[in-house]
Design an enzyme around this catalytic site. Structure first.
Site, PDB file in Angstrom:
ATOM      1  N   PRO A  88       4.641  50.482 -53.088  1.00  0.00           N
ATOM      2  CA  PRO A  88       3.588  50.505 -54.105  1.00  0.00           C
ATOM      3  C   PRO A  88       3.718  49.361 -55.099  1.00  0.00           C
ATOM      4  CG  PRO A  88       4.626  52.661 -53.881  1.00  0.00           C
ATOM      5  CD  PRO A  88       5.480  51.691 -53.132  1.00  0.00           C
ATOM      6  N   GLU A 116      12.884  58.282 -51.906  1.00  0.00           N
ATOM      7  CA  GLU A 116      12.363  57.712 -53.163  1.00  0.00           C
ATOM      8  C   GLU A 116      12.266  56.193 -53.066  1.00  0.00           C
ATOM      9  OE1 GLU A 116      11.845  61.192 -53.806  1.00  0.00           O
ATOM     10  OE2 GLU A 116      11.224  59.864 -55.434  1.00  0.00           O
ATOM     11  N   ARG A 153      -6.644  42.658 -35.093  1.00  0.00           N
ATOM     12  CA  ARG A 153      -8.084  42.488 -34.881  1.00  0.00           C
ATOM     13  C   ARG A 153      -8.514  41.026 -35.009  1.00  0.00           C
ATOM     14  NH1 ARG A 153     -11.483  46.739 -35.399  1.00  0.00           N
ATOM     15  NH2 ARG A 153     -13.083  45.474 -36.393  1.00  0.00           N
ATOM     16  N   ASP A 168     -17.977  41.080 -38.834  1.00  0.00           N
ATOM     17  CA  ASP A 168     -17.450  41.949 -39.903  1.00  0.00           C
ATOM     18  C   ASP A 168     -17.840  41.313 -41.230  1.00  0.00           C
ATOM     19  OD1 ASP A 168     -16.328  43.851 -38.362  1.00  0.00           O
ATOM     20  OD2 ASP A 168     -14.249  43.291 -38.721  1.00  0.00           O
TER      21      ASP A 168
HETATM   22  C1  LIG Z   1       8.457  56.617 -51.120  1.00  0.00           C
HETATM   23  N1  LIG Z   1       7.874  55.502 -51.754  1.00  0.00           N
HETATM   24  C2  LIG Z   1       6.966  55.716 -52.837  1.00  0.00           C
HETATM   25  C3  LIG Z   1       8.328  54.229 -51.494  1.00  0.00           C
HETATM   26  C4  LIG Z   1       9.047  53.504 -52.449  1.00  0.00           C
HETATM   27  C5  LIG Z   1       9.508  52.205 -52.153  1.00  0.00           C
HETATM   28  C6  LIG Z   1       9.256  51.649 -50.923  1.00  0.00           C
HETATM   29  C7  LIG Z   1       8.520  52.348 -49.963  1.00  0.00           C
HETATM   30  C8  LIG Z   1       8.062  53.642 -50.225  1.00  0.00           C
HETATM   31  C9  LIG Z   1       7.288  54.365 -49.156  1.00  0.00           C
HETATM   32  N2  LIG Z   1       5.973  54.751 -49.680  1.00  0.00           N
HETATM   33  C10 LIG Z   1       4.946  53.854 -49.816  1.00  0.00           C
HETATM   34  C11 LIG Z   1       4.982  52.591 -49.241  1.00  0.00           C
HETATM   35  C12 LIG Z   1       3.885  51.752 -49.454  1.00  0.00           C
HETATM   36  C13 LIG Z   1       2.813  52.185 -50.229  1.00  0.00           C
HETATM   37  C14 LIG Z   1       1.623  51.286 -50.469  1.00  0.00           C
HETATM   38  N3  LIG Z   1       0.780  51.623 -51.443  1.00  0.00           N
HETATM   39  O1  LIG Z   1       1.472  50.290 -49.762  1.00  0.00           O
HETATM   40  C15 LIG Z   1       2.846  53.440 -50.779  1.00  0.00           C
HETATM   41  N4  LIG Z   1       3.897  54.267 -50.568  1.00  0.00           N
END
Ligand SMILES: CN(C)c1ccccc1CNc1ccc(C(N)=O)cn1
Length: 243
Positions: A88, A116, A153, A168
């Site tokens: 994220p 986590e 793609r 597209d």
């Molecule tokens: C467990 N988490 C929160 C986590 C924390 C750190 C790395 C990976 C993760 C794996 N989760 C993800 C991965 C990507 C996305 C995105 N938005 O690309 C959302 N969540």
């Protein structure tokens, strides 16, 4: 185009790759995906990949060693790669970035976190951190599949009908126009007559106008540096809406 995925759930990746456009592209050999089970790179009897967080707090953190061992094994062939961590916190993924990855022609090594997240020291072995959107997922696997699908793609021959890749309209920076197929009337809803006219010039114009209408409605932020022709259509559209 080659992809490598590091995950504790290889089946999640493999089952998606059996179907549709991506499945066919892999069967045709125009793309290749190697999936590595992180647990195969552990050294303890329980194949542990996570541990308690330093500093306390809820949840578990993925250890660096299994990832390090896997990357060292993978990199031993000396082929240039781009190691991408899906998280994220990453740079926001988009069609533009998909094109960037495709053009670079490097093997993309996708790291999928769970729990986590991963020990911060993973960053020493990562080239890019990418997020597919502002939401939290239970793992990086879905994000990895989004990257693979959108990049595959773009490979010539991946889409049965070449044109659909070009067409597209999102590739041209707008949202897509409406699509219809049989039946001509369904529950009182008819297909727009223009699409039955066979007048391809008019149909193309109608599609551009509807793409602009959709873009104006849902993603006005995409309406920038319009061509004179597009601006003309947009003005026509606005005067219609404001009638
Ligand atoms: C467990 N988490 C929160 C986590 C924390 C750190 C790395 C990976 C993760 C794996 N989760 C993800 C991965 C990507 C996305 C995105 N938005 O690309 C959302 N969540």
């Amino acid at each position: 185009m080659k992809f490598e995925v590091l995950t504790i759930f290889p089946e999640v990746i493999e089952c998606y790759l059996k179907h549709g456009v991506v499945g066919r592209a892999l069967n045709k050999g125009i793309a290749e995906v190697k999936v590595y089970n992180l647990r195969d790179f552990t050294t303890d009897r329980h194949r542990k990949v996570d541990d308690y967080p330093y500093g306390g707090g809820a949840g578990m953190v993925m250890q660096i060693e299994p990832f390090y061992n896997a990357l060292r094994h993978i990199k031993s062939d000396g082929i240039p790669r781009k190691v991408i961590l899906l998280s994220p916190q990453g740079r926001r993924f988009s069609q533009r970035i998909a094109k960037e990855f495709y053009k670079e022609e490097k093997t993309l090594t996708l790291i999928c976190g769970r729990y986590e997240g991963i020990d911060e020291r993973i960053k020493a072995f990562v080239d890019e951190e990418i997020s597919i959107g502002d939401y939290v997922l239970s793992g990086g696997e879905l994000a990895a599949l989004v990257i693979i699908d959108s990049v595959v793609r773009l490979i010539p021959g991946a889409l049965g009908d070449e044109l659909s890749a070009e067409e597209d309209s999102f590739m041209k920076g707008f949202l897509d126009y409406p699509h219809y197929t049989r039946p001509e009337e369904f529950e009182g809803m008819r297909v727009p007559d223009i699409l039955l006219s066979g007048d391809h010039k008019k149909i193309a114009l109608w599609r551009k106008k509807e793409a602009l209408r959709n873009t104006l409605k849902n993603r006005p932020d995409l309406l920038k540096n319009l061509s004179a022709e597009d601006m003309k259509i947009l003005k026509e559209l606005c005067s219609e809406i404001n009638k």
